[in-house]
Write an enzyme that holds these catalytic residues in place. Structure first.
Site, PDB file in Angstrom:
ATOM      1  N   SER A 138       0.844  -1.318  -0.124  1.00 35.28           N
ATOM      2  CA  SER A 138      -0.035  -0.020   0.027  1.00 35.28           C
ATOM      3  C   SER A 138       0.828   1.369   0.039  1.00 35.28           C
ATOM      4  O   SER A 138       0.332   2.386  -0.184  1.00 35.28           O
ATOM      5  CB  SER A 138      -0.889   0.137   1.270  1.00 35.28           C
ATOM      6  OG  SER A 138      -0.038   0.080   2.268  1.00 35.28           O
ATOM      7  N   HIS A 159      -3.081  -3.648  -5.413  1.00 35.86           N
ATOM      8  CA  HIS A 159      -3.367  -3.251  -3.939  1.00 35.86           C
ATOM      9  C   HIS A 159      -4.952  -3.385  -3.651  1.00 35.86           C
ATOM     10  O   HIS A 159      -5.635  -2.789  -4.276  1.00 35.86           O
ATOM     11  CB  HIS A 159      -2.973  -1.839  -3.926  1.00 35.86           C
ATOM     12  CG  HIS A 159      -3.221  -1.313  -2.523  1.00 35.86           C
ATOM     13  ND1 HIS A 159      -3.600   0.194  -2.283  1.00 35.86           N
ATOM     14  CD2 HIS A 159      -3.349  -1.904  -1.152  1.00 35.86           C
ATOM     15  CE1 HIS A 159      -3.655   0.311  -1.136  1.00 35.86           C
ATOM     16  NE2 HIS A 159      -3.580  -0.823  -0.311  1.00 35.86           N
ATOM     17  N   GLU A 197      -6.302  -1.252  -6.826  1.00 40.27           N
ATOM     18  CA  GLU A 197      -5.217  -0.235  -7.546  1.00 40.27           C
ATOM     19  C   GLU A 197      -4.257  -1.086  -8.193  1.00 40.27           C
ATOM     20  O   GLU A 197      -3.443  -1.952  -7.533  1.00 40.27           O
ATOM     21  CB  GLU A 197      -4.493   0.822  -6.590  1.00 40.27           C
ATOM     22  CG  GLU A 197      -5.513   1.665  -6.051  1.00 40.27           C
ATOM     23  CD  GLU A 197      -4.842   2.616  -5.050  1.00 40.27           C
ATOM     24  OE1 GLU A 197      -5.092   3.735  -5.085  1.00 40.27           O
ATOM     25  OE2 GLU A 197      -3.917   2.188  -4.204  1.00 40.27           O
ATOM     26  N   ASN A 214      -4.308   6.444  -0.875  1.00 34.73           N
ATOM     27  CA  ASN A 214      -3.434   6.548   0.275  1.00 34.73           C
ATOM     28  C   ASN A 214      -2.716   8.214   0.229  1.00 34.73           C
ATOM     29  O   ASN A 214      -2.628   8.716   1.182  1.00 34.73           O
ATOM     30  CB  ASN A 214      -2.394   5.596   0.729  1.00 34.73           C
ATOM     31  CG  ASN A 214      -3.210   4.387   1.446  1.00 34.73           C
ATOM     32  OD1 ASN A 214      -4.149   4.653   2.198  1.00 34.73           O
ATOM     33  ND2 ASN A 214      -2.547   3.354   1.458  1.00 34.73           N
TER      34      ASN A 214
END
Length: 519
Positions: free
Chosen positions: A124, A145, A157, A195
């Protein structure tokens, strides 16, 4: 023709923790034989038993056919050596977030699997480029991800490092789609899409708390009930765990060479130092447990409706707030066009109500040469919102402020009083989310369409940041950010070049995507 892996191919999963188990369940339900590996054999056995229990619960709840659950269970096998993954065509690594550990695993794995086997990392935060740099065939490594819990969260992702083959990325993208997930493409940059872009959601909440704009419960209330988010920033940080959330923030901050936009918070660091990690430790911003008392938001007490409400000519989202005032039979007259004041919503008795534009109410009062200025915070949809936040200029009289509170209450809103901080709560947070989203698109991390999709599916935002900007007006957020930057004198609030450009051109994010594809 689809590039998705056929269900006849074997999928290997390395790591039998929460993420590895979730991914294994997803792949098995999609029809693949799944080989699950962990250095601890007991952990693998426990994981497979846990998946069986998860599938049984889904059957009990009517969400899964019993036959499908049984077949998925049969497809799961435990392996105890990486060499046993030799026949896999896709191996997904889901181990500790350490570059050295991931490199070691993939280096050993390369000795056993076929050259055509795709290697995927569920990292991540670590650079996919860095993980693949030591591989013999770095072109076959891609980020895949998933979000926790993997069986529930839709987003995946698909992250390409510098060496990642476009065909490999496409195969993983289409495989994720075949597994019922919502994949998006991303370039390997710190935080990828979610993120990175989500950092302001936490950061601005923490900074508002540090500036004593409002208490924790009140900020959460405004973000939920006015902003439309499922959880406020403090509730969400408590759920994630402050150790995890703080570590991600630190990682992104360092990766961007200490860019002030990603600066960690001393408040959160103190929580981590104290061991107040949130729900899992029984205490974070809130207390948890059978005897815990939930904090309540500060809501303004009932106040009499005003004598007079006159509306300024407006357009855009603020008209929905004006319509609420009209529906409540509060409006006595409309202000003539020549009396229009930019950002002004209404004259309510002796007060002027304005939409926050990144300045404080006190500064607006000074610029307008009018003492009784009250600011209203942004809402996702004023027509359906149950709550609004208000901030008053320091020189605003109690009676003038009370008239505005009474008008909002008569229109059906609960009012959360907020200290006079620049940008208020929802406006400031959303402006920063929009800004970070614009920068990610501008830097080629992803397309505008994929960015909005990622934020809606990965963190359940009510609407993607760029869609929100289109609806509220790109120029509005450009103005808010410029005013925040001027107020604080910090690079933290600098405006993304793409946001500034679209503010001038009034083009759409999707037009930018089209230009990018054409180029």
């Amino acid at each position: 023709m689809s590039n998705a892996l056929k269900t006849s191919t074997i999928v290997g999963i390395i790591g039998a923790g929460a993420m590895g188990v979730g991914i294994a369940q997803v792949a098995a339900l999609a029809g693949h034989q799944v080989a699950l590996f962990d250095i601890d054999a007991a952990t693998v056995a426990k994981a497979i038993t846990g998946i069986a229990a998860n599938l049984a619960r889904l059957v009990e709840k009517g969400r899964l056919d019993a036959t499908a659950a049984a077949h998925a269970q049969e497809r799961l096998i435990a392996v105890h050596q990486l060499a046993e993954l030799r026949d896999a065509q896709l191996v997904i690594e889901a181990v500790a977030e350490r570059l050295d550990v991931k490199r070691k695993i993939f280096a050993e794995l390369e000795e056993h699997v076929a050259k055509t086997c795709i290697l995927a990392t569920n990292t991540s935060s670590i650079s996919v480029t860095a993980i693949g740099a030591t591989l013999k065939i770095p072109s076959r490594l891609v980020g895949m991800h998933f979000f926790n819990p993997a069986p529930v969260m839709a987003l995946v992702e698909v992250v390409s490092g510098l060496a990642t083959s476009a065909d490999v990325a496409k195969a993983v993208y289409e495989t994720a789609a075949a597994w019922g997930k919502t994949p998006v493409y991303a370039r390997s940059t710190p935080g990828f899409i979610v993120n990175r872009v989500a950092r302001p959601f936490y950061a601005e909440g923490l900074r508002l708390l540090n500036e004593q704009a409002a208490d924790v419960a009140s900020i959460d209330e405004v973000m939920r009930e006015a902003g439309g988010f499922r959880m406020g920033p403090f509730e969400l940080m408590d759920l994630i765990g402050h150790d995890v959330n703080f570590a991600v923030t630190e990682s992104v901050f360092r990766a961007y060479f200490n860019d002030p936009r990603f600066a960690p918070s001393l408040i959160q660091q103190e929580l981590v130092n104290a061991g107040f990690l949130g729900r899992k430790s029984g205490r974070g911003f809130y207390e948890y447990g059978p005897n815990a008392t939930r904090q309540s938001a500060r809501i303004a007490p009932p106040t009499d409706a005003p004598r007079e409400v006159r509306l300024f000519p407006q357009s855009g989202v603020i008209m929905r707030l004006q319509q609420r005032l009209l529906n409540a039979d509060l409006v006595t007259t409309a202000m003539p066009e020549m009396e229009r004041t930019d950002g002004a919503v209404a004259q309510i008795d002796d007060a002027v109500l304005r939409l926050t534009d990144g300045r404080t109410a006190t500064q607006c009062a000074y610029d307008m040469e009018h003492d009784n200025v009250v600011l209203v915070d942004l809402a996702l949809d004023y027509a359906g919102s149950s709550t609004v936040a208000l901030a008053r200029a320091r020189q605003c009289s109690d009676s003038a402020y009370a008239a505005v509170v009474g008008a909002m209450q008569a229109a059906g809103y609960s009012v959360v009083p907020v200290a006079d901080v620049a940008g208020m709560i929802v406006m400031r947070t959303v402006a920063m989310l929009v800004n970070e989203a614009a920068d990610a698109v501008n830097q080629g991390v992803c397309t505008a369409a994929d960015l909005d999709l990622a934020m809606e599916k990965g963190v359940n935002y009510p609407v993607g940041p760029l869609k929100w900007a289109d609806e509220a007006g790109v120029t509005l957020f450009n103005t808010v950010l410029k005013n925040l930057c001027a107020h604080y004198g910090e690079d933290r609030y600098r405006v993304s070049p793409l946001l500034a450009a679209l503010s001038w051109s009034r083009a759409s994010w999707h037009a930018h995507d089209a230009v990018d594809r054409a180029a």
